[in-house]
Enzyme design. Sequence first.
Site, short mmCIF file in Angstrom:
data_model
loop_
_atom_site.label_atom_id
_atom_site.label_comp_id
_atom_site.label_asym_id
_atom_site.label_seq_id
_atom_site.Cartn_x
_atom_site.Cartn_y
_atom_site.Cartn_z
N SER A 115 23.08 41.75 135.23
CA SER A 115 22.66 42.91 134.54
C SER A 115 22.73 42.93 133.03
O SER A 115 22.28 43.83 132.60
CB SER A 115 23.28 44.35 135.30
OG SER A 115 24.70 44.01 134.77
N HIS A 140 -5.65 80.10 138.07
CA HIS A 140 -6.69 79.03 138.67
C HIS A 140 -7.46 78.51 137.73
O HIS A 140 -8.69 77.98 137.87
CB HIS A 140 -7.65 79.95 139.72
CG HIS A 140 -6.75 80.72 140.50
ND1 HIS A 140 -6.40 80.28 141.90
CD2 HIS A 140 -6.39 82.09 140.47
CE1 HIS A 140 -5.72 81.44 142.51
NE2 HIS A 140 -5.58 82.42 141.66
N SER A 171 -12.64 55.78 120.47
CA SER A 171 -12.98 55.10 121.29
C SER A 171 -13.72 53.66 120.89
O SER A 171 -14.58 53.64 119.82
CB SER A 171 -14.26 55.50 122.24
OG SER A 171 -14.91 54.67 122.89
N LYS A 202 -15.94 59.57 119.72
CA LYS A 202 -14.88 60.24 120.58
C LYS A 202 -13.53 60.38 119.46
O LYS A 202 -13.26 59.88 118.60
CB LYS A 202 -14.45 59.35 121.54
CG LYS A 202 -15.66 58.98 122.57
CD LYS A 202 -15.47 60.13 123.64
CE LYS A 202 -14.53 59.86 124.54
NZ LYS A 202 -14.18 60.75 125.66
N ASN A 206 -9.92 60.93 121.43
CA ASN A 206 -9.21 61.21 122.51
C ASN A 206 -7.66 61.56 122.19
O ASN A 206 -7.21 61.20 121.50
CB ASN A 206 -9.23 60.09 123.35
CG ASN A 206 -10.67 59.63 123.72
OD1 ASN A 206 -11.62 60.40 124.03
ND2 ASN A 206 -11.00 58.24 123.84
N GLU A 234 -2.20 62.97 126.82
CA GLU A 234 -2.45 62.62 128.25
C GLU A 234 -1.19 61.59 128.68
O GLU A 234 -0.92 61.89 129.71
CB GLU A 234 -3.51 61.45 128.37
CG GLU A 234 -4.94 62.16 128.02
CD GLU A 234 -6.14 61.26 127.69
OE1 GLU A 234 -6.77 60.74 128.67
OE2 GLU A 234 -6.46 61.05 126.65
N TYR A 240 32.55 51.57 145.57
CA TYR A 240 31.61 50.90 144.88
C TYR A 240 31.02 50.02 145.76
O TYR A 240 31.57 49.08 146.46
CB TYR A 240 32.12 50.17 143.44
CG TYR A 240 31.09 49.43 142.69
CD1 TYR A 240 30.40 49.80 141.77
CD2 TYR A 240 30.82 47.96 143.02
CE1 TYR A 240 29.55 49.24 140.99
CE2 TYR A 240 30.06 47.25 142.21
CZ TYR A 240 29.32 47.78 141.30
OH TYR A 240 28.40 47.18 140.47
N LYS A 289 21.13 51.54 136.07
CA LYS A 289 21.03 51.63 134.43
C LYS A 289 19.47 51.75 134.07
O LYS A 289 19.38 52.59 133.01
CB LYS A 289 21.88 50.55 133.84
CG LYS A 289 23.32 51.01 134.04
CD LYS A 289 24.24 49.81 133.51
CE LYS A 289 25.29 50.08 134.34
NZ LYS A 289 25.53 49.52 135.63
N1 ARG Z 1 27.50 45.07 136.64
C1 ARG Z 1 28.31 46.00 137.33
C2 ARG Z 1 27.47 47.41 137.07
O1 ARG Z 1 26.93 47.75 136.44
C3 ARG Z 1 29.69 46.27 136.76
C4 ARG Z 1 30.50 46.73 137.89
C5 ARG Z 1 30.84 45.40 138.69
N2 ARG Z 1 31.71 45.76 139.61
C6 ARG Z 1 31.93 44.64 140.82
N3 ARG Z 1 32.88 45.26 141.48
N4 ARG Z 1 31.35 43.86 140.87
O2 ARG Z 1 27.38 47.94 138.28
#
Ligand code: ARG
Length: 494
Positions: A59, A192, A313, A319, A321, A326, A353, A361
Amino acid sequence: IMEDNKKHKKQTKRTYKKRPKKLAKSSTQSELKDTGSNPLWGGRFSKGPSSIMEDINSSVDVDWVLYEEDIECSKAHAEMLYNQGILNNSDKKKIIKGLNQIQREIEDGELTPNHTLEDIHMNIENRLFLLIGDAAGRLHTARSRNDQVATDFKIWIRKAIDQSDRELQALQSALIKRAEQHSDTPIPGFTHLQGAQPVTLGHHLLSYVEMFGRDRGRFNDARKRLNECPLGSAALAGTSFPIDRKMTSESLGFDRPTRNSLDSVSDRDFALEALAAVALCSSHLSRLGEELVIWSSNQFGFIRLSDSFSTGSSIMPQKRNPDAAELIRGKNGRVTGNFVGLLNTMKGLSLAYAKDMQEDKEPIFDSFKTLSICLRAAGGMINDMTINKEAMAEATKEGHSTATELADWLVRELNIPFRNAHESVGKIVKMADSKDSRLWDLSLSDLQSIQPKITKAAHDILKPEIAINTKTSYGGTSVKQVKLQLRQAKKRFL
Ligand code: ARG
């Protein structure tokens, strides 16, 4: 171990190439603590993960932005461990110094994500080890990434909420400014999208000030509920170390520590509430966007968006726009999707968890970024637009928009039941249509031929500027009421 490290290096190289030149200069990125298949949990494993596993698991490209919050959190944790006699002074000092250096390295673009390390937390811990050695390993005493990530993420969202609040306030201020300039400018009020009753432009703009005020209230509510510190909940069960959760909670600006360690690491309500508030705010923006699109069309011509907020355009030279309007309408789809997406990710997750939660995220980062750009674009358009009072006034004359005023007059002045008044005025509208005329162009005797008791005062009320000023009820569109609303709005919001 040798094999694994070679593999890490190879993979690092691979991702390295994809990064921009500026970042590729970094040497810190490729280094790994040399302790097994994974520097943080290598002990239990004899083999490193498959590269597919790394791809699905990582991540770090998303959560890298949490570096500041992560470092802040680690510093508070280290101070608390020291305070409680769990960490000695020399190790604590090394940790704080190392973390400060890491922050500088990241800000200078020297330290960049290493993809063999799953997330920002592991990247920072690994780097800390390379900088200060074994003392780094003591920082993770009495904590887990589960409480760490929840805390970092809450701090990030709290800042994002505060920024949204400031941006919402700036938009309200732009709307209030234009409303002040046009507290008495007549504009058709619609239901309306058919002309209904004349209102003032000031009144219309102030309705958005109310919406955005409620949005600020929602963000504020979410912030209040969010502001409990999960740090010290550890993996899920709490910890056997004599930690002081109040101390970390206070130093990180939370109101109090969370009360249940299982809930603390399972909870993503705070992210969902924030996303819901973003989605609702964005839906308000989408309505404003739609109105700006309509108002700026040639057919309406109520406003002209400035050059800075219009596009041309490539084929039609004439035009202009309203792309920004939008897009603030269109981006509502994406932030609503982010909310619904995370709500579904969280559905049915057993405690505590689960890795599913790492999906929390992107929707948050994307939604707040999107909201910010939309709020600023909306403010810019409102500030810069040229208002065509004549076109607005002209449009209030269409569609017999003051017919209700006459019916109200008959009730008020002659005590005629509203239904009967409605009927008479319906006939008057029909007469005007048959003569292809506006209501106030009918003569008094025309009106009296349908309702003999009608006087000149009733005739006057048919004019939009006069009709508007009969709406004196609290919150109504009369100029006096609009001016009162303006005074109140300034006090409440600015
Ligand atoms: N990268 C993980 C997250 O954002 C961090 C927490 C990881 N925890 C675990 N038990 N693997 O959720």
